[in-house]
Each structure stands twice: as C-alpha cells, then as structure tokens.
Scaffold this motif. Structure first.
Motif, PDB file in Angstrom:
ATOM      1  N   PHE A   4       0.578  -0.969  -0.178  1.00  0.00           N
ATOM      2  CA  PHE A   4       0.441  -0.424   0.208  1.00  0.00           C
ATOM      3  C   PHE A   4       0.942   1.135   0.193  1.00  0.00           C
ATOM      4  O   PHE A   4       1.814   1.034   0.326  1.00  0.00           O
ATOM      5  N   THR A   8      -3.473   4.960   1.075  1.00  0.00           N
ATOM      6  CA  THR A   8      -4.173   3.646   1.353  1.00  0.00           C
ATOM      7  C   THR A   8      -5.117   3.666   1.999  1.00  0.00           C
ATOM      8  O   THR A   8      -4.576   4.047   3.284  1.00  0.00           O
ATOM      9  N   HIS A  42      -8.563   1.863  -2.256  1.00  0.00           N
ATOM     10  CA  HIS A  42      -8.243   1.549  -0.572  1.00  0.00           C
ATOM     11  C   HIS A  42      -9.050  -0.146  -0.230  1.00  0.00           C
ATOM     12  O   HIS A  42      -9.317  -0.326  -0.725  1.00  0.00           O
ATOM     13  N   TYR A  58      -9.345  -5.577  -2.269  1.00  0.00           N
ATOM     14  CA  TYR A  58      -8.962  -4.053  -2.881  1.00  0.00           C
ATOM     15  C   TYR A  58      -8.487  -4.429  -4.337  1.00  0.00           C
ATOM     16  O   TYR A  58      -9.273  -4.971  -4.973  1.00  0.00           O
ATOM     17  N   GLN A  91      -2.216   1.804   7.855  1.00  0.00           N
ATOM     18  CA  GLN A  91      -1.673   0.050   7.833  1.00  0.00           C
ATOM     19  C   GLN A  91      -1.065  -0.511   9.121  1.00  0.00           C
ATOM     20  O   GLN A  91      -1.731  -1.752   8.808  1.00  0.00           O
TER      21      GLN A  91
END
Length: 102
Positions: A4, A8, A42, A58, A91
């Motif tokens: 990512f 994201t 995202h 995703y 994340q």
C-alpha cells in the motif's frame, strides 16, 4: 505480497458478513453500504459473525483482489456495529488487527 502507499485507507464494514460472498457481493457492499468507490485503491475489510474469519477487497489497478484469513484459534477484534461514524484503520492498525487474540 500486498503493498500500500501512505494514502491507502482501510475501511471496515461493521455488520457481520457472510464469508461465501465473493467479488460482486463485497463490491456491492463497499459501494452501497459504505458509499465508497471500490476502484479507489483503498482496502475494504469484512468480518464474519463469529469473528473467526475475514475477507479484504482491494483494487490493485488491474483487477479486484480478495484476501481471506480464517483463524484456527482465537478471534479477530470485535467491531461495534452501533458506532455511528465510519471506521478507518491505518496500515499499522490493520497489521495489528490481523494478529490473533487468544
């Protein structure tokens, strides 16, 4: 390997999800219930009722990807469905979420 960028976001679908749902069902929930664009890049996180299984939807730029995890022991963290605002994980929080709690 899933990578990512800093932009994201990880959106959590708060209601329990049937883990038999695939691309179209998860895509529809992200679009209609969360009111987000599934093609945005995202990640969308869906958890089953028992909190023993999850799926992530995703879009990687070329197609939709589903990531699934079923725990043999323990449960994922529970999400409060009555929380009014949307739940967005970083994340780091997503990495911690995927860890089992025994």
């Amino acid at each position: 390997m899933l990578s990512f960028n800093r932009r994201t976001k990880i959106f959590i679908f708060k209601e329990p999800t049937n883990m038999r749902e695939s691309y179209d069902g998860l895509f529809n929930k992200a679009k209609t219930v969360l009111r987000k664009d599934p093609f945005s890049g995202h990640l969308f996180l869906f958890i089953n009722k028992r909190s023993s299984s999850c799926k992530c939807l995703y879009y990687d730029g070329t197609g939709l990807v589903i990531i699934a995890k079923r725990l043999e022991e323990g449960l994922f963290s529970r999400i409060n469905p009555r929380y009014k605002r949307e739940i967005v994980l970083t994340q780091a929080e997503f990495s911690l979420f995927l860890k089992v709690q025994i």
